[in-house]
Design a protein around this motif. Structure first.
Motif, short mmCIF file in Angstrom:
data_model
loop_
_atom_site.label_atom_id
_atom_site.label_comp_id
_atom_site.label_asym_id
_atom_site.label_seq_id
_atom_site.Cartn_x
_atom_site.Cartn_y
_atom_site.Cartn_z
N LEU A 18 0.85 -1.19 0.00
CA LEU A 18 0.00 0.00 0.00
C LEU A 18 0.89 1.25 0.00
O LEU A 18 1.90 1.31 0.70
CB LEU A 18 -0.90 0.03 1.23
N GLY A 19 0.50 2.22 -0.81
CA GLY A 19 1.27 3.46 -0.88
C GLY A 19 2.34 3.45 -1.95
O GLY A 19 2.98 4.47 -2.20
N ALA A 20 2.53 2.29 -2.61
CA ALA A 20 3.63 2.15 -3.57
C ALA A 20 3.16 1.50 -4.86
O ALA A 20 2.13 0.82 -4.89
CB ALA A 20 4.75 1.31 -2.95
N GLY A 21 3.94 1.69 -5.93
CA GLY A 21 3.69 1.00 -7.18
C GLY A 21 2.27 1.15 -7.67
O GLY A 21 1.71 2.24 -7.74
N MET A 70 16.66 4.89 -11.83
CA MET A 70 15.75 3.79 -11.47
C MET A 70 15.07 4.10 -10.14
O MET A 70 13.85 3.94 -10.00
CB MET A 70 16.54 2.49 -11.38
N CYS A 71 15.86 4.55 -9.18
CA CYS A 71 15.31 4.90 -7.86
C CYS A 71 14.32 6.05 -7.99
O CYS A 71 13.24 6.02 -7.39
CB CYS A 71 16.44 5.26 -6.91
N ALA A 72 14.69 7.06 -8.78
CA ALA A 72 13.79 8.20 -8.98
C ALA A 72 12.48 7.76 -9.61
O ALA A 72 11.40 8.23 -9.23
CB ALA A 72 14.47 9.24 -9.87
N GLY A 73 12.56 6.83 -10.55
CA GLY A 73 11.36 6.36 -11.22
C GLY A 73 10.42 5.61 -10.30
O GLY A 73 9.20 5.81 -10.34
N THR A 74 10.95 4.75 -9.45
CA THR A 74 10.08 3.97 -8.56
C THR A 74 9.57 4.82 -7.39
O THR A 74 8.41 4.72 -7.01
CB THR A 74 10.80 2.72 -8.02
N LEU A 75 10.44 5.67 -6.83
CA LEU A 75 10.01 6.51 -5.71
C LEU A 75 8.91 7.47 -6.13
O LEU A 75 8.00 7.78 -5.35
CB LEU A 75 11.20 7.28 -5.15
#
Length: 275
Positions: free
Chosen positions: A58-61, A163-168
């Motif tokens: 929850l809160g992600a993806g 990659m980190c920027a994209g997922t965060l």
């Protein structure tokens, strides 16, 4: 992709690679998403016969992002426990990365269905200075939501950590903040202590570039099997997915199909007879 109702009008979404061998539930870390991190991992040859479930917290993806959820490690573990039961899974392996490892530890402590836990550079104690969760928690809540969240994403892009920027960027800011605060405050007993006391087979995976680490020896002394992924650091699922799969394949219990046998192996490992 499938979805599961956590509570009224709130869903987590997950991928279920339905295969015949023992299920493995993948729990991602702060700023990540299992739907992003692990499809390449679970389609490698060594994992291709296992049922692999990739859940976005929850809160992600792709999962829902309610504003009124507390986003603590314990709360994530509670709905995942019900998720496992409602899927009718009798036995499974948990894989947890980073702060997802803390969730996996907490989940293993309340879920009798878990027969093995594999941790990938998991949080075991309160977050350290320099970690992403420590950086996030150093903001005031309103400042992080209004400015800090965007600042971290922009900095990640400038540092070529795209990659980190994209997922965060697909996280709800308050979800990242509350989980980070929980990581800095920790819990009593600690996730480390809970891990040590679990009566299941336990493994911990380091990225080669994260070493040396004091926990390499300490965890072994506490009966935890260690593997290392070459040519990778903390983000090993992105940096060397094949290497991560090789490490997982050396830890999971593909030849053991009963809890009794697995507990026996865990006991042998704690005595130092398993390598």
């Amino acid at each position: 992709m499938k979805e599961y109702l956590v509570k009224e009008n709130i869903y987590i979404r997950y991928q279920d690679f339905a295969r015949e061998e023992l299920p493995i539930l993948f729990i991602h870390g702060l700023g990540c998403a299992s739907s992003f991190d692990y499809p390449e991992v679970v389609n490698q040859e060594s994992l291709r016969n296992h049922r692999c479930i990739l859940v976005d917290l929850l809160g992600a993806g792709y999962s829902d992002k309610p504003l009124d959820f507390d986003y603590s490690v314990n709360s994530h573990a509670k709905y995942l426990n019900k998720f496992i039961k409602d899927l009718g899974i009798e036995k499974l392996i948990l894989f947890g990365h980073s702060l997802g490892g803390a969730i996996a530890i907490q989940l293993a402590s309340i879920c009798d269905n878990v027969i093995q836990i594999i941790l990938s550079e998991s949080n075991l104690d309160t977050s350290r200075v320099g970690s992403c969760s420590y950086t996030i928690s150093s903001f005031l809540e309103k400042d992080f939501i209004n400015e800090g969240f965007k600042e971290i994403i922009i900095k990640s892009r400038k540092d070529k950590n795209t990659m980190c920027a994209g997922t965060l960027s697909n996280w709800l800011p308050i979800a990242a903040y509350k989980l980070s605060k929980n990581a800095v405050i920790g819990r009593n007993p600690s996730w480390r202590k809970i891990l040590y006391e679990l009566s299941i087979f336990k493994s911990f995976i380091f990225g080669e570039n994260s070493l040396p680490d004091n926990d390499y020896q300490i965890l072994q002394e506490n009966g935890i099997h260690i593997e290392v992924v070459e040519n990778a650091g903390h983000s090993m699922a992105w940096e060397n997915p094949k290497g991560l799969v090789y490490a997982i394949a050396k830890t999971y219990l593909v030849d053991f199909n009963t809890a009794d046998k697995i507990k026996k192996l865990a006991s042998d490992n704690a005595e130092g007879t398993v390598t």
